[in-house]
Design a protein around this motif. Structure first.
Motif, short mmCIF file in Angstrom:
data_model
loop_
_atom_site.label_atom_id
_atom_site.label_comp_id
_atom_site.label_asym_id
_atom_site.label_seq_id
_atom_site.Cartn_x
_atom_site.Cartn_y
_atom_site.Cartn_z
N LEU A 193 0.88 -1.17 0.00
CA LEU A 193 0.00 0.00 0.00
C LEU A 193 0.92 1.22 0.00
O LEU A 193 1.46 1.61 1.04
N ASP A 194 1.14 1.78 -1.17
CA ASP A 194 2.11 2.86 -1.35
C ASP A 194 1.41 4.21 -1.22
O ASP A 194 0.56 4.56 -2.06
N LEU A 195 1.79 4.98 -0.19
CA LEU A 195 1.13 6.24 0.11
C LEU A 195 2.12 7.39 0.18
O LEU A 195 3.31 7.19 0.46
N ILE A 196 1.62 8.58 -0.07
CA ILE A 196 2.34 9.84 0.14
C ILE A 196 1.43 10.73 0.99
O ILE A 196 0.25 10.90 0.66
N ALA A 197 1.98 11.30 2.07
CA ALA A 197 1.23 12.26 2.87
C ALA A 197 1.98 13.59 2.88
O ALA A 197 3.21 13.61 3.03
N CYS A 214 4.51 4.70 3.69
CA CYS A 214 4.10 6.09 3.49
C CYS A 214 5.31 7.00 3.57
O CYS A 214 6.09 6.92 4.54
N THR A 215 5.45 7.87 2.59
CA THR A 215 6.48 8.91 2.60
C THR A 215 5.82 10.24 2.93
O THR A 215 4.74 10.55 2.41
N TYR A 216 6.49 11.01 3.79
CA TYR A 216 5.94 12.27 4.29
C TYR A 216 6.67 13.45 3.68
O TYR A 216 7.89 13.59 3.83
N THR A 246 10.14 8.45 5.71
CA THR A 246 9.33 7.36 5.15
C THR A 246 9.15 6.25 6.18
O THR A 246 10.09 5.87 6.87
N TRP A 247 7.93 5.74 6.26
CA TRP A 247 7.67 4.52 7.01
C TRP A 247 7.52 3.38 6.00
O TRP A 247 6.64 3.39 5.15
N ALA A 248 8.42 2.41 6.06
CA ALA A 248 8.36 1.24 5.17
C ALA A 248 9.13 0.11 5.82
O ALA A 248 10.11 0.34 6.56
N HIS A 249 8.69 -1.12 5.56
CA HIS A 249 9.35 -2.29 6.13
C HIS A 249 9.41 -2.19 7.65
O HIS A 249 10.38 -2.59 8.29
#
Length: 244
Positions: free
Chosen positions: A40-44, A75-77, A92-95
Motif C-alpha cells: 500500500l504505497d502512500l504519500i502524505a 508512506c512517505t511524508y 518514510t515509514w516502510a518495512h
C-alpha cells in the motif's frame, strides 16, 4: 476489504496532524492491487515535520502494527516546501521502520498520471510536474546503477522479492524507455516473454502474484537465481546501451 479498513484507520490516526493531502500510488492507484500481496504505497503532505511530528508518526505506525496488512503499508511524508527536488530524501515509514528516501520521478509521474486522492488536495495542485527527460534519465540510471550491480550478489537472487522486482522493474523500464508508458506489474509480466525472459521465470512470478504460491525447493531456488542473473545482465546492458 481489509485494505479499506487499514486505510481508514491510518487516515483517522493521521487526522490530528492535519495533513494537507494523502495520495496513493503504485498498484493501489493503478488498478493492479492484490490484497495481501501488494504494498500500500502512500504519500502524505504535512505542513511541517519537526522532531515532535516524527515522534508522533512513529507512534502512529506502532499503533497500526497489529492491524491486518500493516506490514505492507508504506508512506512517505512530504511538506509543501521540500517536495520539489526528486533527489531529496524524505521521512518514510516502510518495512516497519522510519528512514529517509526520495520520491522518485517514477512515483511523481504515477501521482500525476493516476494518483488516487485519499484526502485533501490532488497532486496537480501541489506536486511539481516531472520535466521532459527526467523520467527516462532516472529509469536508465536505476537499471545501470542499482539493478545491474545487484546481480553480482548471487545470494540476493534466491529471494522471491528480488526475482519478482528485478524482472518486473526491467520490463517496466523497457516500456517507459521505448514509448514513455508507465505500465502495471501485470502488464510487465505479459511483456517479459517478448523481451526474451525465460518462460519458467515468468510463470514462477505469475503463480506467486496471481495464483496460489507453492513452497520452493532448494534446487529450483538456485536454478531460478542463475536463470534470472543470466537473463537480466545482458538485458540491462542492452537497454542501457540503447537509451543511456
Amino acid at each position: 476489504m481489509q485494505t479499506d479498513a487499514l486505510l481508514d484507520r491510518f487516515l483517522a490516526h493521521l487526522a490530528p496532524l492535519d495533513p494537507v493531502a494523502v495520495w496513493a500510488h503504485g498498484s493501489l492507484a493503478g488498478g493492479d492491487y492484490q490484497e495481501g500481496r501488494s504494498d500500500l504505497d502512500l504519500i502524505a503532505v504535512l505542513d511541517g515535520i519537526g522532531p515532535r511530528t516524527v515522534w508522533r508518526l512513529a507512534l502512529l505506525h506502532a499503533r497500526l502494527r497489529r492491524e491486518p496488512l500493516s506490514p505492507l503499508l508504506h508512506c512517505t511524508y512530504l511538506t509543501p516546501t521540500t517536495m520539489e527536488d526528486p533527489a531529496r530524501p524524505h521521512l518514510t515509514w516502510a518495512h516497519e521502520e522510519l528512514y529517509k528516501r526520495p520520491v522518485t520521478p517514477v512515483t511523481r509521474t504515477e501521482l500525476h498520471a493516476f494518483g488516487r486522492v485519499l484526502h485533501g488536495r490532488p497532486p496537480a495542485g501541489l506536486l511539481p510536474p516531472v520535466p521532459d527527460g527526467q523520467l527516462t534519465r532516472f529509469v536508465v540510471r536505476d537499471q545501470r546503477d542499482y539493478w545491474r550491480p545487484a546481480l553480482a550478489d548471487a545470494r540476493l537472487w534466491t529471494r522471491d522479492v528480488w526475482v519478482d522486482l528485478g524482472l518486473l522493474t526491467f520490463a517496466r523500464a523497457s516500456a517507459t524507455l521505448s514509448d514513455g508508458r508507465l505500465i502495471s506489474k501485470r502488464e510487465a509480466l505479459d511483456l517479459l516473454p517478448g523481451l526474451g525472459a525465460p518462460g519458467e521465470l515468468v510463470e514462477d512470478i505469475r503463480g506467486r502474484r496471481y495464483g496460489t504460491p507453492v513452497p520452493l525447493g532448494e534446487e529450483w531456488t538456485a536454478r531460478r537465481a542463475e536463470l534470472t542473473r543470466a537473463y537480466l545482465g545482458p538485458a540491462i546492458d542492452a537497454l542501457v546501451a540503447s537509451y543511456g
